[in-house]
Design a protein around this motif. Sequence first.
Motif, mmCIF file in Angstrom:
data_model
loop_
_atom_site.group_PDB
_atom_site.id
_atom_site.type_symbol
_atom_site.label_atom_id
_atom_site.label_comp_id
_atom_site.label_asym_id
_atom_site.label_seq_id
_atom_site.Cartn_x
_atom_site.Cartn_y
_atom_site.Cartn_z
ATOM 1 N N GLU A 124 0.849 -1.185 0.000
ATOM 2 C CA GLU A 124 0.000 0.000 0.000
ATOM 3 C C GLU A 124 0.889 1.241 0.000
ATOM 4 O O GLU A 124 1.807 1.346 0.813
ATOM 5 C CB GLU A 124 -0.862 -0.035 1.262
ATOM 6 N N ALA A 125 0.618 2.156 -0.929
ATOM 7 C CA ALA A 125 1.372 3.408 -0.954
ATOM 8 C C ALA A 125 1.007 4.245 0.264
ATOM 9 O O ALA A 125 -0.159 4.338 0.633
ATOM 10 C CB ALA A 125 1.064 4.173 -2.236
ATOM 11 N N ILE A 126 2.010 4.839 0.898
ATOM 12 C CA ILE A 126 1.771 5.759 1.997
ATOM 13 C C ILE A 126 1.781 7.184 1.465
ATOM 14 O O ILE A 126 0.883 7.968 1.740
ATOM 15 C CB ILE A 126 2.835 5.591 3.102
ATOM 16 N N ASN A 127 2.795 7.512 0.688
ATOM 17 C CA ASN A 127 2.915 8.812 0.031
ATOM 18 C C ASN A 127 3.890 8.654 -1.132
ATOM 19 O O ASN A 127 4.236 7.518 -1.482
ATOM 20 C CB ASN A 127 3.345 9.916 1.018
ATOM 21 N N GLU A 128 4.352 9.750 -1.716
ATOM 22 C CA GLU A 128 5.256 9.631 -2.867
ATOM 23 C C GLU A 128 6.633 9.100 -2.483
ATOM 24 O O GLU A 128 7.384 8.635 -3.316
ATOM 25 C CB GLU A 128 5.412 10.977 -3.579
ATOM 26 N N ARG A 129 6.965 9.149 -1.207
ATOM 27 C CA ARG A 129 8.289 8.744 -0.739
ATOM 28 C C ARG A 129 8.362 7.270 -0.345
ATOM 29 O O ARG A 129 9.370 6.616 -0.546
ATOM 30 C CB ARG A 129 8.679 9.593 0.468
ATOM 31 N N CYS A 130 7.284 6.730 0.244
ATOM 32 C CA CYS A 130 7.380 5.389 0.795
ATOM 33 C C CYS A 130 6.060 4.631 0.692
ATOM 34 O O CYS A 130 5.015 5.208 0.420
ATOM 35 C CB CYS A 130 7.859 5.434 2.236
ATOM 36 N N GLY A 131 6.152 3.331 0.929
ATOM 37 C CA GLY A 131 4.987 2.467 0.914
ATOM 38 C C GLY A 131 5.086 1.417 1.992
ATOM 39 O O GLY A 131 6.166 1.149 2.535
ATOM 40 N N LEU A 132 3.964 0.811 2.309
ATOM 41 C CA LEU A 132 3.865 -0.221 3.331
ATOM 42 C C LEU A 132 3.883 -1.587 2.658
ATOM 43 O O LEU A 132 3.219 -1.793 1.636
ATOM 44 C CB LEU A 132 2.565 -0.041 4.106
#
Length: 168
Positions: A124-132
Amino acid sequence: MTETEATSDTVPREQRAIRYWEDLQGAPPRTYGPVVFTSELLDQLLDLLGEKHPIHDSGAFARMADRKQRIVPGGFIHAITSGWAVQHGNPAAIIGLRSMNWDFVRPLYPDTPFYFTTETEHTEAINERCGLVKNVRRVRDADNHVYAIGRMSVVMLRRSYRGKEVSR
């Protein structure tokens, strides 16, 4: 670290590709092993970390508790499987551990070869920088008897964010 597509043991670790969040979306299960947690390694880690509960440190106590011999602590199972994956697979761009839970189904004895599989369960994307990334790790023997099942949720950098300036 140099990025390449190589993943075998013949390629030095520093030349193996770093896995980013996008790389684990829909990734097939990854299997590693055989791994052997030796009696000598168990003794070293028990001395270093001090986890000298009798079930891990004393064969006589373990047999009294209806075990064949002393058993490998669960925390060591997590550590060795994580380290093995990085050493023999690809390092991952993990920037945080959200949660971790292990179910220990049967005791793992020292000097017993085992395998483990890591499977991506959800991304799952968290934001443009990182994902879960949520994954499941299963520790088993050659006959597919399961010893432990670990569930981990980690935050990983996204490949698309690599090299961008971090704003504060």
